[in-house]
Design a protein around this motif. Structure first.
Motif, PDB file in Angstrom:
ATOM      1  N   ASN A   1     -20.000   2.811  11.101  1.00 53.26           N
ATOM      2  CA  ASN A   1     -19.605   4.247  10.901  1.00 53.26           C
ATOM      3  C   ASN A   1     -18.947   4.044   9.464  1.00 53.26           C
ATOM      4  N   ARG A   2     -19.907   4.339   8.414  1.00 54.14           N
ATOM      5  CA  ARG A   2     -19.582   4.149   6.992  1.00 54.14           C
ATOM      6  C   ARG A   2     -18.269   5.077   6.471  1.00 54.14           C
ATOM      7  N   LYS A   3     -18.267   6.043   7.379  1.00 62.47           N
ATOM      8  CA  LYS A   3     -16.831   7.065   6.723  1.00 62.47           C
ATOM      9  C   LYS A   3     -15.471   6.251   7.214  1.00 62.47           C
ATOM     10  N   ASN A   4     -15.739   5.255   8.110  1.00 63.45           N
ATOM     11  CA  ASN A   4     -14.500   4.503   8.525  1.00 63.45           C
ATOM     12  C   ASN A   4     -14.094   3.598   7.736  1.00 63.45           C
ATOM     13  N   VAL A   5     -15.160   3.130   6.725  1.00 60.98           N
ATOM     14  CA  VAL A   5     -14.702   2.114   5.792  1.00 60.98           C
ATOM     15  C   VAL A   5     -13.677   2.755   4.725  1.00 60.98           C
ATOM     16  N   THR A   6     -14.049   3.896   4.015  1.00 59.34           N
ATOM     17  CA  THR A   6     -12.935   4.330   3.163  1.00 59.34           C
ATOM     18  C   THR A   6     -12.010   4.682   3.819  1.00 59.34           C
ATOM     19  N   SER A   7     -11.635   5.180   5.058  1.00 59.17           N
ATOM     20  CA  SER A   7     -10.642   5.812   5.747  1.00 59.17           C
ATOM     21  C   SER A   7      -9.720   4.724   5.888  1.00 59.17           C
ATOM     22  N   LYS A   8     -10.184   3.609   6.156  1.00 61.73           N
ATOM     23  CA  LYS A   8      -9.469   2.259   6.546  1.00 61.73           C
ATOM     24  C   LYS A   8      -9.035   1.816   5.477  1.00 61.73           C
ATOM     25  N   LEU A   9      -9.625   1.823   3.952  1.00 60.16           N
ATOM     26  CA  LEU A   9      -9.342   1.370   2.784  1.00 60.16           C
ATOM     27  C   LEU A   9      -8.178   2.210   2.409  1.00 60.16           C
ATOM     28  N   SER A  10      -8.238   3.575   2.646  1.00 55.59           N
ATOM     29  CA  SER A  10      -7.221   4.501   2.125  1.00 55.59           C
ATOM     30  C   SER A  10      -5.895   4.444   2.892  1.00 55.59           C
ATOM     31  N   VAL A  11      -6.106   4.523   4.262  1.00 56.89           N
ATOM     32  CA  VAL A  11      -4.756   4.302   4.952  1.00 56.89           C
ATOM     33  C   VAL A  11      -4.139   2.845   4.851  1.00 56.89           C
ATOM     34  N   GLY A  12      -4.885   1.905   5.006  1.00 57.01           N
ATOM     35  CA  GLY A  12      -4.284   0.382   4.599  1.00 57.01           C
ATOM     36  C   GLY A  12      -3.585   0.406   3.382  1.00 57.01           C
ATOM     37  N   PHE A  13      -4.291   1.035   2.370  1.00 56.23           N
ATOM     38  CA  PHE A  13      -3.582   0.975   0.950  1.00 56.23           C
ATOM     39  C   PHE A  13      -2.161   1.645   1.083  1.00 56.23           C
ATOM     40  N   THR A  14      -2.161   2.729   1.781  1.00 56.12           N
ATOM     41  CA  THR A  14      -0.756   3.632   1.682  1.00 56.12           C
ATOM     42  C   THR A  14       0.210   2.955   2.314  1.00 56.12           C
ATOM     43  N   HIS A  15      -0.223   2.195   3.624  1.00 56.13           N
ATOM     44  CA  HIS A  15       0.862   1.116   4.332  1.00 56.13           C
ATOM     45  C   HIS A  15       1.294   0.072   3.759  1.00 56.13           C
ATOM     46  N   TYR A  16       0.463  -0.757   3.047  1.00 57.72           N
ATOM     47  CA  TYR A  16       0.748  -1.770   2.351  1.00 57.72           C
ATOM     48  C   TYR A  16       1.664  -1.584   1.149  1.00 57.72           C
ATOM     49  N   TRP A  17       1.001  -0.686   0.332  1.00 58.43           N
ATOM     50  CA  TRP A  17       1.757  -0.155  -1.032  1.00 58.43           C
ATOM     51  C   TRP A  17       3.293   0.179  -0.693  1.00 58.43           C
ATOM     52  N   ALA A  18       3.332   0.692   0.388  1.00 53.59           N
ATOM     53  CA  ALA A  18       4.903   1.037   0.663  1.00 53.59           C
ATOM     54  C   ALA A  18       5.691   0.001   0.772  1.00 53.59           C
ATOM     55  N   GLN A  19       5.251  -1.189   1.243  1.00 57.61           N
ATOM     56  CA  GLN A  19       5.904  -2.512   1.323  1.00 57.61           C
ATOM     57  C   GLN A  19       6.361  -3.099   0.020  1.00 57.61           C
ATOM     58  N   VAL A  20       5.690  -2.639  -1.069  1.00 54.22           N
ATOM     59  CA  VAL A  20       5.910  -3.423  -2.197  1.00 54.22           C
ATOM     60  C   VAL A  20       6.370  -2.482  -3.547  1.00 54.22           C
ATOM     61  N   SER A  21       6.429  -1.174  -3.268  1.00 54.98           N
ATOM     62  CA  SER A  21       6.631  -0.148  -3.979  1.00 54.98           C
ATOM     63  C   SER A  21       7.270   1.114  -3.642  1.00 54.98           C
ATOM     64  N   ASP A  22       8.165   1.830  -4.288  1.00 51.08           N
ATOM     65  CA  ASP A  22       8.815   3.055  -3.905  1.00 51.08           C
ATOM     66  C   ASP A  22       8.014   4.024  -4.633  1.00 51.08           C
TER      67      ASP A  22
END
Length: 417
Positions: free
Chosen positions: A342-363
């Motif tokens: 499911n190719r749409k899952n690729v960018t969805s996971k990249l986007s959601v994952g980025f937001t989650h991890y980014w919140a742990q290193v920056s405000d």
């Protein structure tokens, strides 16, 4: 013969189902209209018959639909016939130039058209699922806005749609959505009425006079130092997020695992290419050339109604990444997350994952996965100026993606030294 009765829940729901007493020419409730006693004591059940009424959107009232034969005695059978009558009535009661005449019906017709349902091959638009979902969601918001002022789109004749309705929609949406989101919805409504006018509906596109709200592009960028720090914390353990949802009146908390093994590679690819989501999803190993990647610009292709190919320069960082990702792959394998069907899952996971991890290193809350595109655009313009080919029009790149504060640092050097 037993008296007829409509169950209480249907009597109160104004579904248009009635029992008519022909002895006194009144509608039956839960008591005998002659004796005032409980209905089951009525001696004139043979004078009862089921009656259907239907809503007339012209008068805004219920009108007589059909009196059913007296030998129809079962409520379930009557209900089926009544619903069929309502369905036929909805299709035929209001038409304009032999086409559907109610707002909701016109919306359904538009939804089918943008999905290319029953559309000749030469007229098909090949819209993406993301686009069609957005259009339909915007139309639902329009109905919701009207309903907030007790205007039922199911019964509103399309030719009666006027400036007052536009005002209701405007006030409702601007109070609930950002300027950018409002503008997207406004564009949908303009297209919707333009479509109806093209079908020779006698309408005025009132939405043309509604001015889009001012917006400011989010041009947050991610520095290389920040990106490295982000990648350093990407582990399965750090990817656990607790979410809650309501089930059966209770709130349940569960774990969501946002880690995938292609997060860092996907983010890096975005940082080195500035690709749109569709490009990330579709680029294959065979698209990688010696000095560039050839990818279809889906947005520009839809706009120009022909394939537009964008050539992504093969900068050193990108060359190393592509060599690593394509090793041992076949030409038809996808470059990013080749095992993800499911190719749409690729960018969805990249986007959601980025937001989650980014919140742990920056405000910095305005930074998203798409900020990596801003980073790419800004750095490329620093190096190569207006030769950057992110968009058909270079001004689009500058207006929406290039961070001027970062760009101006390029000039912090002696001019005459």
């Amino acid at each position: 013969m037993k008296p007829l009765q409509i169950p209480k829940r249907y009597r109160q729901s104004r579904e248009g189902m009635y029992v008519r007493c022909n002895k006194r020419c009144v509608n039956v409730t839960d008591k005998c209209c002659l004796s005032g006693k409980k209905l089951h004591t009525c001696k004139y059940g043979d004078k009862h018959q089921f009656l259907s009424k239907v809503y007339d959107p012209v008068t805004g009232k219920m009108k007589h639909g059909k009196s059913w034969p007296k030998d129809l005695r079962d409520f379930t059978d009557f209900q089926k016939l009544h619903l069929e009558l309502k369905k036929q009535n909805d299709k035929s009661i209001i038409t304009i130039n032999e086409k559907p005449g109610l707002l909701t019906q016109c919306m359904k017709m538009y939804a089918a058209w943008i999905k290319d349902i029953d559309v000749p091959t030469y007229e098909r638009k090949n819209n993406t699922e993301h686009y069609t979902r957005g259009e339909i969601r915007h139309l639902k918001n329009l109905k919701e806005a009207l309903a907030s002022k007790e205007v039922n789109a199911d019964y509103l004749v399309i030719t009666e749609f006027n400036k007052k309705h536009v005002e209701i929609i405007y006030d409702y949406l601007t109070g609930r959505f950002s300027n950018k989101s409002f503008n997207h919805q406004l564009a949908t409504y303009r297209r919707f009425f333009a479509y109806l006018i093209d079908l020779e509906y006698p309408l005025v596109n009132h939405f043309k006079k509604v001015k889009p709200l001012p917006t400011k592009a989010k041009k947050e960028v991610v520095s290389i130092e920040e990106f490295k720090k982000l990648c350093s914390i990407v582990t399965p353990e750090a990817g656990v997020k607790f979410k809650s949802k309501k089930e059966g009146g209770k709130t349940k908390v569960f774990r969501a695992h946002l880690y995938t093994d292609y997060l860092i590679n996907g983010w890096a690819f975005e940082l080195y290419t500035g690709c749109r989501y569709e490009e990330i999803q579709t680029i294959k190993v065979k698209d990688i050339k010696e000095d560039h990647i050839a990818t279809k610009d889906h947005k520009a292709s839809r706009k120009k109604k022909e394939d537009v190919i964008r050539l992504i320069p093969m900068i050193d960082e990108l060359r190393d990444l592509c060599a690593r990702l394509s090793k041992g792959s076949s030409p038809d394998d996808y470059l990013i997350a080749p095992k993800e069907t499911n190719r749409k899952n690729v960018t969805s996971k990249l986007s959601v994952g980025f937001t989650h991890y980014w919140a742990q290193v920056s405000d910095r809350k305005d930074v998203t996965f798409y900020s990596l595109k801003n980073s790419y655009a800004t750095e490329m313009v620093k190096r190569f100026g207006d030769k950057v080919n992110l968009h058909l029009d270079f001004n689009t790149t500058m207006k929406n993606y290039v961070n001027e504060l970062e760009l101006i640092k390029t000039f912090n050097v002696p001019l005459y030294g």
